[in-house]
Design a protein around this motif. Structure first.
Motif, mmCIF file in Angstrom:
data_model
loop_
_atom_site.group_PDB
_atom_site.id
_atom_site.type_symbol
_atom_site.label_atom_id
_atom_site.label_comp_id
_atom_site.label_asym_id
_atom_site.label_seq_id
_atom_site.Cartn_x
_atom_site.Cartn_y
_atom_site.Cartn_z
ATOM 1 N N ALA A 5 0.812 -1.211 0.000
ATOM 2 C CA ALA A 5 0.000 0.000 0.000
ATOM 3 C C ALA A 5 0.849 1.266 0.000
ATOM 4 N N GLY A 6 2.145 1.137 0.284
ATOM 5 C CA GLY A 6 2.987 2.316 0.404
ATOM 6 C C GLY A 6 3.357 2.910 -0.944
ATOM 7 N N SER A 7 3.987 4.064 -0.865
ATOM 8 C CA SER A 7 4.452 4.748 -2.073
ATOM 9 C C SER A 7 5.535 3.925 -2.774
ATOM 10 N N THR A 8 5.660 4.091 -4.071
ATOM 11 C CA THR A 8 6.803 3.516 -4.776
ATOM 12 C C THR A 8 7.717 4.627 -5.276
ATOM 13 N N ASP A 9 7.549 5.819 -4.737
ATOM 14 C CA ASP A 9 8.403 6.945 -5.097
ATOM 15 C C ASP A 9 9.610 6.977 -4.149
ATOM 16 N N THR A 82 8.444 -3.551 -0.168
ATOM 17 C CA THR A 82 8.462 -4.508 -1.271
ATOM 18 C C THR A 82 9.760 -4.356 -2.073
ATOM 19 N N SER A 83 10.049 -5.348 -2.926
ATOM 20 C CA SER A 83 11.231 -5.262 -3.789
ATOM 21 C C SER A 83 11.174 -4.020 -4.665
ATOM 22 N N LEU A 84 9.981 -3.698 -5.142
ATOM 23 C CA LEU A 84 9.802 -2.518 -5.990
ATOM 24 C C LEU A 84 10.173 -1.247 -5.227
ATOM 25 N N GLN A 85 9.737 -1.184 -3.984
ATOM 26 C CA GLN A 85 10.045 -0.009 -3.159
ATOM 27 C C GLN A 85 11.550 0.076 -2.895
ATOM 28 N N ILE A 86 12.169 -1.070 -2.633
ATOM 29 C CA ILE A 86 13.615 -1.065 -2.364
ATOM 30 C C ILE A 86 14.377 -0.648 -3.619
ATOM 31 N N ARG A 87 13.925 -1.126 -4.777
ATOM 32 C CA ARG A 87 14.575 -0.707 -6.031
ATOM 33 C C ARG A 87 14.428 0.798 -6.244
ATOM 34 N N ALA A 88 13.269 1.346 -5.876
ATOM 35 C CA ALA A 88 13.068 2.796 -5.996
ATOM 36 C C ALA A 88 14.042 3.538 -5.075
ATOM 37 N N LEU A 89 14.303 2.970 -3.905
ATOM 38 C CA LEU A 89 15.255 3.600 -2.978
ATOM 39 C C LEU A 89 16.676 3.545 -3.533
ATOM 40 N N VAL A 90 17.044 2.414 -4.137
ATOM 41 C CA VAL A 90 18.381 2.313 -4.749
ATOM 42 C C VAL A 90 18.530 3.393 -5.821
ATOM 43 N N GLN A 91 17.498 3.544 -6.663
ATOM 44 C CA GLN A 91 17.575 4.569 -7.708
ATOM 45 C C GLN A 91 17.630 5.968 -7.104
ATOM 46 N N TYR A 92 16.928 6.176 -5.990
ATOM 47 C CA TYR A 92 16.972 7.497 -5.352
ATOM 48 C C TYR A 92 18.355 7.784 -4.777
ATOM 49 N N ILE A 93 18.988 6.757 -4.213
ATOM 50 C CA ILE A 93 20.361 6.938 -3.717
ATOM 51 C C ILE A 93 21.277 7.351 -4.869
#
Ligand code: HEC
Length: 111
Positions: A5-9, A82-93
């Motif tokens: 349910a969380g953001s994927t941004d 989720t994996s999608l959220q973690i991938r979004a964090l990697v891209q944000y880093i």
């Protein structure tokens, strides 16, 4: 809240889950940083972060600092994100450090 349910941004997620320790712009200066025995990584540090593959960042975020031989005070987020959220964090880093992962770790590039 279920993870899905969380953001994927990445920026939103970072502000919510990471900035408290790592600082709003990844300078390692979040409000909780001073209480930690090991300083939080500086995600804005291009020299340090360009030495990390995306996989290494992903694994650290998912499974926590301890599995990467880092401080166990870096939490494991695999149960919350989720994996999608973690991938979004990697891209944000990558935007915080304004850096690329090492060439050896990038798909499709010749060494
Ligand atoms: C409770 C404080 C805390 C929170 C919250 C936290 N971290 Fe960390 N993080 C740390 C500490 C401390 C380290 C440094 C570990 C070390 O160097 O031994 C670290 C290290 C890391 C590293 C490893 C960097 C490297 O040099 O390889 C990554 C990636 C990372 N954090 C991402 C995140 C992300 C993304 C979030 C939010 C989802 C987050 N962290 C939330 C404390 C925290």
């Amino acid at each position: 809240m279920s993870p899905a349910a969380g953001s994927t941004d990445g920026k939103t997620l970072y502000a919510q889950w990471c900035a408290g320790c790592h600082g709003a712009t990844g300078k390692g200066d979040g409000p909780n940083a001073a209480r930690l025995p090991v300083p939080p990584a500086k995600h804005g540090d291009g020299k340090a972060m360009s030495a990390r593959s995306d996989d290494a960042l992903f694994d650290t975020i998912e499974a926590g600092g301890a599995i990467m031989n880092k401080s166990h005070r870096m939490p494991a987020f695999g149960g919350s994100l989720t994996s999608l959220q973690i991938r979004a964090l990697v891209q944000y880093i990558r935007t915080l450090c304004n850096c690329q992962p090492p060439a050896w770790s990038r798909d499709g590039l010749q060494p």
